[in-house]
Design a protein around this motif. Structure first.
Motif, mmCIF file in Angstrom:
data_model
loop_
_atom_site.group_PDB
_atom_site.id
_atom_site.type_symbol
_atom_site.label_atom_id
_atom_site.label_comp_id
_atom_site.label_asym_id
_atom_site.label_seq_id
_atom_site.Cartn_x
_atom_site.Cartn_y
_atom_site.Cartn_z
ATOM 1 N N VAL A 225 0.860 -1.292 0.603
ATOM 2 C CA VAL A 225 -0.077 -0.182 -0.241
ATOM 3 C C VAL A 225 0.483 0.868 -0.252
ATOM 4 O O VAL A 225 2.173 1.252 0.744
ATOM 5 N N LEU B 94 -5.499 0.128 8.190
ATOM 6 C CA LEU B 94 -4.594 1.195 7.331
ATOM 7 C C LEU B 94 -5.588 3.089 8.213
ATOM 8 O O LEU B 94 -5.350 3.778 7.968
ATOM 9 N N TYR C 90 -5.223 6.194 -1.421
ATOM 10 C CA TYR C 90 -3.720 5.531 -1.475
ATOM 11 C C TYR C 90 -3.976 4.284 -2.269
ATOM 12 O O TYR C 90 -5.712 4.205 -2.933
ATOM 13 N N VAL D 108 -2.875 0.256 -3.734
ATOM 14 C CA VAL D 108 -3.250 -0.882 -3.303
ATOM 15 C C VAL D 108 -2.365 -2.071 -4.433
ATOM 16 O O VAL D 108 -3.413 -1.516 -5.765
ATOM 17 N N THR E 31 -3.204 -2.883 -9.474
ATOM 18 C CA THR E 31 -3.711 -1.975 -8.828
ATOM 19 C C THR E 31 -4.958 -1.454 -8.403
ATOM 20 O O THR E 31 -6.102 -1.807 -9.180
#
Length: 399
Positions: A347, A371, A379, A381, A392
């Motif tokens: 992340v 998180l 954000y 991943v 992603t």
């Protein structure tokens, strides 16, 4: 009767009485007294030579018969008792001659079985021992007595018309009906009333049915208690609850009830008050709630719930992965729906700094991350599979 005597002379009579206005000069007058009781009568006799004599006597005036015929319910094939309604003086003998539909009786209050329904004549001759007499004739109409009866459902609710079954029977003819609903409302000449109670709390009412023959005689009455409950509310809310899965939803009724039955539209049900249900697939599901109140009243409501995985069009989802909840308060789950062998999950923030880096080298079906220590924002991943494919997905942290 004038019993005056005089040897030599002609004479004249003058009559007066306390209950007779004026005078009369008849030798033997007839008086009609306006009331009963002891009445004085005075006779004054004057000869042609002016000689006068008088006498006062008391007349005991007995009331004459004042007939007012009454009777019990007049029903065919049932005994009917008749009453003269007279108020005879004490110690005065009274003779009665009744003629009821051809049947005779000398009783003060005789009872007759009249027979078939129809119109009949009734006559009465009353004679006192002083020969005072009176007679009266009336016409009566008989009918058949019904057997009044009705029933209601076990559960009845305010705001809905109650369902009443009129179970009255009658041997012949038709019956007439009068309903008293116990809340101030009445209905006439209807077999079953269309009635809605408006109470706001559970209330017991007494319903009374009076049934008569078609001509309005021979009543039969029945009363029954009925509990009128209150309809519950079936409004409910649907919320997407990511903590139990990407297609998990929570359901909350807006008001309390005694029993709940949920139908989720996918063949599954629940009797919990506020269930959480996970749908297997996307789609539109008609969610129905049935609420039963403590007194048995029910409502139902259906709301279409659109279940959709927002990632279905992304490469991330098409590869077999799912990330939820998104947005998240910090705790996210990644589902590996196709058991793909994972080499690494990381992340990073928007400037590319890696915040979490996990080497997995396994094909677990689910991965969880916390998180919550990171600030609100977007954000990235990234998943690297063991065969070097890269996937992603953006995740929004909103606490």
């Amino acid at each position: 009767i004038n019993k005056t005597t005089i040897p030599f002379s002609s004479w004249g009579s003058e009559w007066t009485s306390e209950n007779i206005s004026g005078k009369t000069f008849d030798k033997e007058p007839t008086f009609i007294f306006s009331k009963s009781g002891q009445q004085w009568v005075k006779l004054k006799v004057t000869t042609q030579f002016g000689c006068v004599d008088s006498i006062v006597k008391i007349a005991n005036v007995i009331p004459g018969p004042n007939i007012n015929i009454t009777h019990s319910d007049i029903c065919s094939n049932s005994p009917v008792t008749f009453h003269s309604g007279i108020d005879a003086p004490d110690n005065v003998a009274v003779d009665y001659i009744w003629n009821v539909a051809g049947g005779l009786s000398a009783k003060p209050s005789p009872t007759f079985n009249i027979g078939k329904a129809g119109k009949y004549n009734v006559s009465l001759l009353v004679t006192y021992a002083n020969n005072c007499s009176a007679s009266k004739n009336i016409s009566i109409e008989t009918g058949y007595r019904p057997n009044a009866d009705f029933s209601t459902p076990d559960v009845n609710c305010a705001g809905n018309p109650i369902s009443i079954s009129n179970n009255t029977t009658i041997a012949f003819d038709k019956a007439k009906y009068h309903w008293d609903m116990g809340d101030g409302n009445t209905y006439n000449d209807v077999i079953t009333p269309n009635h809605t109670y408006t109470n706001t709390t559970p209330t017991q009412y007494t319903i009374t049915l009076i049934s008569t023959s078609e001509n309005g005689v021979c009543p039969d009455t029945v009363s029954k208690n009925i509990l009128i409950g209150i309809l519950p509310s079936c409004n409910f809310n649907i919320n997407h609850d990511w903590t139990y899965g990407q297609r998990a939803y929570s359901f909350q009724p807006e008001h309390d009830g005694a029993e709940y039955k949920w139908y989720f539209g996918d063949g599954l049900t629940s009797t919990e008050k506020s269930p959480i249900h996970v749908f297997a697939n996307d789609g539109k599901y008609p969610v129905k709630l049935i609420v039963t109140s403590p007194d048995g009243c029910q409502c139902e409501k259906t709301i279409d719930n659109v279940v959709q995985n927002l990632d279905v069009k992304s490469d991330f989802a098409l590869s077999g992965f799912a990330l939820y909840p998104n947005p998240s308060t910090g705790f996210i789950t990644i589902s590996n729906n196709q058991n793909i062998a994972i080499a690494n999950i990381s992340v990073s923030n928007v400037i590319g700094e890696t915040l979490v880096n996990t080497v997995e080298n396994n094909n677990n079906t689910e991965f969880s991350f916390n998180l919550s220590e990171f600030a609100n924002g977007v954000y990235m991943v990234k998943i690297i599979t063991q065969d070097n494919r890269v996937f992603t997905h953006k995740v929004v942290i909103s606490k």
